[in-house]
Design a protein around this motif. Structure first.
Motif, PDB file in Angstrom:
ATOM      1  N   LEU A  83      26.786 -18.181  19.201  1.00 35.26           N
ATOM      2  CA  LEU A  83      25.980 -19.044  18.485  1.00 35.26           C
ATOM      3  C   LEU A  83      26.715 -19.196  17.277  1.00 35.26           C
ATOM      4  O   LEU A  83      26.944 -18.067  16.612  1.00 35.26           O
ATOM      5  N   ILE A  84      27.103 -20.361  16.766  1.00 35.17           N
ATOM      6  CA  ILE A  84      27.943 -20.445  15.477  1.00 35.17           C
ATOM      7  C   ILE A  84      27.327 -21.170  14.546  1.00 35.17           C
ATOM      8  O   ILE A  84      27.760 -21.477  13.472  1.00 35.17           O
ATOM      9  N   GLY A  85      26.222 -21.872  14.743  1.00 38.92           N
ATOM     10  CA  GLY A  85      25.515 -22.811  13.788  1.00 38.92           C
ATOM     11  C   GLY A  85      24.221 -23.177  14.380  1.00 38.92           C
ATOM     12  O   GLY A  85      23.815 -22.952  15.482  1.00 38.92           O
ATOM     13  N   THR A  86      23.385 -23.865  13.442  1.00 35.19           N
ATOM     14  CA  THR A  86      22.294 -24.784  14.311  1.00 35.19           C
ATOM     15  C   THR A  86      22.418 -26.159  13.616  1.00 35.19           C
ATOM     16  O   THR A  86      22.828 -26.543  12.427  1.00 35.19           O
ATOM     17  N   CYS A  87      21.523 -26.970  14.181  1.00 34.47           N
ATOM     18  CA  CYS A  87      21.400 -28.538  13.496  1.00 34.47           C
ATOM     19  C   CYS A  87      20.285 -28.892  14.307  1.00 34.47           C
ATOM     20  O   CYS A  87      19.739 -28.356  15.353  1.00 34.47           O
ATOM     21  N   GLY A  88      19.411 -29.851  13.531  1.00 35.81           N
ATOM     22  CA  GLY A  88      18.227 -30.623  14.172  1.00 35.81           C
ATOM     23  C   GLY A  88      17.724 -31.353  13.273  1.00 35.81           C
ATOM     24  O   GLY A  88      18.114 -31.685  11.877  1.00 35.81           O
ATOM     25  N   PHE A  89      16.335 -31.648  13.535  1.00 32.43           N
ATOM     26  CA  PHE A  89      15.715 -32.642  12.555  1.00 32.43           C
ATOM     27  C   PHE A  89      14.156 -32.034  12.648  1.00 32.43           C
ATOM     28  O   PHE A  89      13.653 -31.385  13.450  1.00 32.43           O
ATOM     29  N   PHE A  90      13.491 -32.490  11.595  1.00 28.42           N
ATOM     30  CA  PHE A  90      12.219 -31.997  11.152  1.00 28.42           C
ATOM     31  C   PHE A  90      11.582 -33.089  10.156  1.00 28.42           C
ATOM     32  O   PHE A  90      12.123 -34.186  10.146  1.00 28.42           O
ATOM     33  N   CYS A  91      10.606 -32.859   9.634  1.00 29.84           N
ATOM     34  CA  CYS A  91       9.810 -33.856   8.700  1.00 29.84           C
ATOM     35  C   CYS A  91       9.677 -34.806   9.497  1.00 29.84           C
ATOM     36  O   CYS A  91      10.125 -36.082   9.035  1.00 29.84           O
ATOM     37  N   ILE A  92       9.229 -35.077  10.729  1.00 27.33           N
ATOM     38  CA  ILE A  92       8.925 -36.157  11.717  1.00 27.33           C
ATOM     39  C   ILE A  92       7.615 -36.962  11.131  1.00 27.33           C
ATOM     40  O   ILE A  92       6.579 -36.406  10.860  1.00 27.33           O
ATOM     41  N   SER A  93       7.925 -38.168  10.789  1.00 31.75           N
ATOM     42  CA  SER A  93       6.962 -39.108  10.645  1.00 31.75           C
ATOM     43  C   SER A  93       6.932 -40.057  11.675  1.00 31.75           C
ATOM     44  O   SER A  93       7.798 -41.172  11.653  1.00 31.75           O
ATOM     45  N   GLU A  94       5.883 -40.043  12.488  1.00 36.18           N
ATOM     46  CA  GLU A  94       5.634 -41.382  13.368  1.00 36.18           C
ATOM     47  C   GLU A  94       5.370 -42.440  13.059  1.00 36.18           C
ATOM     48  O   GLU A  94       5.836 -43.457  13.282  1.00 36.18           O
ATOM     49  N   ASP A  95       4.475 -42.218  11.668  1.00 41.13           N
ATOM     50  CA  ASP A  95       4.123 -43.802  11.121  1.00 41.13           C
ATOM     51  C   ASP A  95       5.294 -44.266  10.450  1.00 41.13           C
ATOM     52  O   ASP A  95       5.427 -45.538  10.620  1.00 41.13           O
ATOM     53  N   ASP A  96       6.130 -43.696   9.770  1.00 45.17           N
ATOM     54  CA  ASP A  96       6.983 -44.257   8.954  1.00 45.17           C
ATOM     55  C   ASP A  96       8.453 -44.251   9.859  1.00 45.17           C
ATOM     56  O   ASP A  96       9.395 -44.810   9.327  1.00 45.17           O
ATOM     57  N   LYS A  97       8.413 -43.834  10.880  1.00 44.89           N
ATOM     58  CA  LYS A  97       9.530 -43.820  11.930  1.00 44.89           C
ATOM     59  C   LYS A  97      10.776 -43.233  11.018  1.00 44.89           C
ATOM     60  O   LYS A  97      11.979 -43.650  11.447  1.00 44.89           O
ATOM     61  N   LYS A  98      10.597 -41.992  10.621  1.00 41.81           N
ATOM     62  CA  LYS A  98      11.809 -41.370  10.249  1.00 41.81           C
ATOM     63  C   LYS A  98      11.666 -39.725  10.361  1.00 41.81           C
ATOM     64  O   LYS A  98      10.583 -39.205  10.768  1.00 41.81           O
ATOM     65  N   VAL A  99      12.932 -39.334  10.340  1.00 39.41           N
ATOM     66  CA  VAL A  99      13.214 -37.669  10.420  1.00 39.41           C
ATOM     67  C   VAL A  99      13.996 -37.416   9.223  1.00 39.41           C
ATOM     68  O   VAL A  99      14.794 -38.256   8.875  1.00 39.41           O
ATOM     69  N   GLU A 100      14.051 -35.895   9.140  1.00 41.20           N
ATOM     70  CA  GLU A 100      15.156 -35.445   8.407  1.00 41.20           C
ATOM     71  C   GLU A 100      15.948 -34.434   9.140  1.00 41.20           C
ATOM     72  O   GLU A 100      15.392 -33.679   9.767  1.00 41.20           O
ATOM     73  N   ILE A 101      17.282 -34.468   8.763  1.00 41.57           N
ATOM     74  CA  ILE A 101      18.225 -33.701   9.453  1.00 41.57           C
ATOM     75  C   ILE A 101      18.453 -32.244   8.596  1.00 41.57           C
ATOM     76  O   ILE A 101      18.544 -32.445   7.301  1.00 41.57           O
ATOM     77  N   GLY A 102      18.778 -31.428   9.208  1.00 38.21           N
ATOM     78  CA  GLY A 102      19.453 -29.997   8.585  1.00 38.21           C
ATOM     79  C   GLY A 102      20.614 -29.488   9.423  1.00 38.21           C
ATOM     80  O   GLY A 102      20.460 -29.543  10.663  1.00 38.21           O
TER      81      GLY A 102
END
Length: 186
Positions: A83-102
């Protein structure tokens, strides 16, 4: 809806790496990554100081997946399975149809195109398998490498948020970046 993807197979095979959900067995590799001061220089948490903190981090990623509040993939090298890193999304807003990546990557793998490949796959995943319209990223103003990466991936710099968050005991400025479904990049 985005919640349905949590029931799907989340492993994504790429040319150089495999993206797969984090497990408890990843704690040692997570410790190696998240205890490196250079890797954590622009992160919103301090470097890990113990293996127990890495266990907690793995659990947080696993719980987020189970609770359907985030997807954090481990970036595993095909050769050797490390394992050399991670990535993904969070702060999921179904109403606003958005996510934040990290994302973050071991220092000895920087500049090899690995994160570009991984984030590109995640963006394609988001825009082809969900109804999300907007993907956001927040980047400290000094983190030029991360901003270059987002620009390369088709994100737009929307500006600087002054003294936006407290990090390392000080209020810091961050830039906000976005990629919209209508941008047609993915």
């Amino acid at each position: 809806m985005i919640s349905s993807i949590f029931e799907e197979q989340l492993t994504i095979e790429l040319e150089k790496v495999l993206l797969r959900p984090i497990t408890a067995d990843d704690a040692e590799d997570l410790y190696d990554i998240f205890s490196d001061k250079q890797v954590m220089k622009y992160y919103d948490r301090l470097p890990l100081k113990s293996r127990e903190e890495a266990d907690d981090l793995a659990k947080m990623f696993m719980d987020g997946l189970a609770d359907k509040t985030m997807i954090r993939w481990g970036i595993e090298e095909k050769a050797g399975g490390k394992l050399i890193g991670t990535c993904g999304f969070f702060c999921i807003s179904e109403d606003d149809k958005k996510v934040e990546i990290g994302y973050e990557l071991r220092r000895d793998r920087w500049g090899m195109g690995i994160m570009s490949e991984a984030l590109g796959a995640i963006m394609k995943f988001i825009f082809t398998r969900t109804d999300i319209n907007r993907v956001e990223a927040f980047v400290e103003v000094q983190n030029v490498a991360s901003m270059r990466l987002l620009d390369k991936l088709g994100f737009v710099n929307e500006g600087t948020l002054r003294q936006y968050e407290r990090c390392r005991n000080e209020l810091i400025d961050v830039t906000i970046w976005s990629c919209l479904r209508s941008d047609g990049v993915y």
